[in-house]
Design a protein around this motif. Structure first.
Motif, PDB file in Angstrom:
ATOM      1  N   ILE A 183      35.034  35.099  38.978  1.00  0.00           N
ATOM      2  CA  ILE A 183      35.361  35.078  37.549  1.00  0.00           C
ATOM      3  C   ILE A 183      34.465  36.008  36.745  1.00  0.00           C
ATOM      4  O   ILE A 183      34.934  36.953  36.085  1.00  0.00           O
ATOM      5  N   SER A 184      33.164  35.755  36.780  1.00  0.00           N
ATOM      6  CA  SER A 184      32.236  36.543  35.961  1.00  0.00           C
ATOM      7  C   SER A 184      32.242  38.027  36.306  1.00  0.00           C
ATOM      8  O   SER A 184      32.344  38.876  35.404  1.00  0.00           O
ATOM      9  N   PRO A 185      32.139  38.395  37.600  1.00  0.00           N
ATOM     10  CA  PRO A 185      32.145  39.835  37.914  1.00  0.00           C
ATOM     11  C   PRO A 185      33.425  40.545  37.489  1.00  0.00           C
ATOM     12  O   PRO A 185      33.373  41.671  36.974  1.00  0.00           O
ATOM     13  N   LEU A 186      34.581  39.926  37.675  1.00  0.00           N
ATOM     14  CA  LEU A 186      35.839  40.581  37.320  1.00  0.00           C
ATOM     15  C   LEU A 186      35.961  40.766  35.806  1.00  0.00           C
ATOM     16  O   LEU A 186      36.404  41.823  35.333  1.00  0.00           O
ATOM     17  N   VAL A 187      35.575  39.746  35.050  1.00  0.00           N
ATOM     18  CA  VAL A 187      35.643  39.852  33.586  1.00  0.00           C
ATOM     19  C   VAL A 187      34.712  40.950  33.090  1.00  0.00           C
ATOM     20  O   VAL A 187      35.088  41.789  32.249  1.00  0.00           O
ATOM     21  N   PHE A 188      33.494  40.968  33.610  1.00  0.00           N
ATOM     22  CA  PHE A 188      32.530  41.992  33.181  1.00  0.00           C
ATOM     23  C   PHE A 188      32.953  43.376  33.651  1.00  0.00           C
ATOM     24  O   PHE A 188      32.762  44.367  32.932  1.00  0.00           O
ATOM     25  N   LEU A 189      33.547  43.451  34.843  1.00  0.00           N
ATOM     26  CA  LEU A 189      33.995  44.740  35.373  1.00  0.00           C
ATOM     27  C   LEU A 189      35.077  45.347  34.489  1.00  0.00           C
ATOM     28  O   LEU A 189      35.078  46.557  34.229  1.00  0.00           O
ATOM     29  N   SER A 190      35.997  44.524  34.016  1.00  0.00           N
ATOM     30  CA  SER A 190      37.069  45.031  33.156  1.00  0.00           C
ATOM     31  C   SER A 190      36.548  45.523  31.813  1.00  0.00           C
ATOM     32  O   SER A 190      37.210  46.311  31.138  1.00  0.00           O
TER      33      SER A 190
END
Length: 315
Positions: free
Chosen positions: A130-137
């Protein structure tokens, strides 16, 4: 799984893991994002090996990978504070890609998933993203993210072919689903949350059924309705929720990216169908037929309610 709830230390580690994710996605500063990811990591390491009796290899690999990603992220944040924007974004992006297991830093995922417990594997493929994907976007340029989505979908579809391990197959399957989630996240946060919820439910049902039988290969014998329904949802077969989640992303997206995601899902149907055929032909008759009927009824009701909800939103 029940032992995880009975131990105060293990329950505390779960709370720390969940809290870390919420801190990371709700933080407005870079330090808060990094701190949330670290809290999440420390809590999850206990979940990976709660009693100290499991194979320590995946824990060590996961710790090294996540620590390296944290160092890259923190270095990138320092560059950003010094107004070295380009270098900071590159290092931060590399750190997030490594922590989330997204192309081109994805090769560690199958080996760690293969040797982890069912609970740890399920959380690694769902909650930990969750956190990595949101921050990556948020930090990665759109054109670069498009390339990541295309390559991630292609690797997941091709890499999952001819896999004999359920966990490894699920790891490559997660690459395909990650491309769908990133595509949905580019257009709508609500759609991303919906797709992620459906994917998490699918993985949870599938891994729960596998854990009951304690089988790690495609030739294993399954009699759990949970694994069958979870697999059908992962396949995206209509009228299950996995199909409706993909339809929502298809309706809001445009361009060649959605075509690549669809093609990767079609290719991944091959190893899904192989596994499903093996499961159906080699399964034993479940002794507790009432429990199986209740599980089937629960999953069917959940899928039916999801269909009604989606049709109501579209109408």
């Amino acid at each position: 799984m029940l032992s995880l709830v009975l131990s105060p230390m293990k329950l505390a580690s779960l709370v720390v893991m969940l809290m870390g994710t919420f801190v990371s996605i709700s933080s407005e500063g870079l330090v808060g994002v990094w701190l949330g990811l670290e809290l999440n990591l420390y809590g999850f390491l206990v979940v990976m090996n709660p009693d100290g009796h499991h194979n320590p290899e995946p824990c060590v690999k996961y710790f090294v990978v996540q620590s390296t990603g944290s160092i890259l992220m923190l270095s990138g944040f320092l560059f950003l504070t010094e107004e070295c924007v380009e270098s900071g974004l590159i290092m931060s992006s590399l750190g997030v890609l490594l922590k989330s297991g997204v192309f081109p830093l994805h090769s560690w995922v199958p080996s760690v998933i293969k040797n982890s417990s069912w609970l740890a594997s399920g959380l690694m493929l769902t909650w930990q993203k969750i956190s990595p994907l949101v921050f990556l976007s948020m930090i990665m340029p759109s054109k670069v993210l498009w390339s990541v989505i295309v390559l991630m979908a292609s690797i997941g579809a091709v890499g999952g072919l001819n896999q004999n391990s359920v966990r490894v197959m699920s790891a490559y399957s997660s690459f395909v689903h990650t491309s769908w989630m990133l595509l949905g996240l580019m257009w709508s946060t609500v759609v991303f949350v919906g797709y992620f919820a459906v994917y998490s439910l699918s993985v949870g049902l599938f891994f729960y059924g596998c854990s009951l039988m304690d089988k790690a290969s495609m030739v294993g014998q399954f009699s759990s309705a949970a694994s069958g329904m979870g697999l059908l949802m992962l396949m995206g077969m209509p009228p299950f929720l996995g199909f409706l989640a993909k339809v929502l992303i298809f309706l809001i997206s445009s361009g060649p990216l959605i075509s690549v995601c669809i093609m990767s899902s079609v290719i991944s149907l091959k190893f899904y169908m192989d596994f499903f055929y093996s499961m159906m032909t080699k399964s034993l008759v479940d002794k507790n037929k009432m429990e199986m009927k209740l599980m089937w009824a629960f999953v069917v009701i959940v899928n039916f309610m999801g269909v009604v909800l989606v049709l109501g939103l579209l109408g």
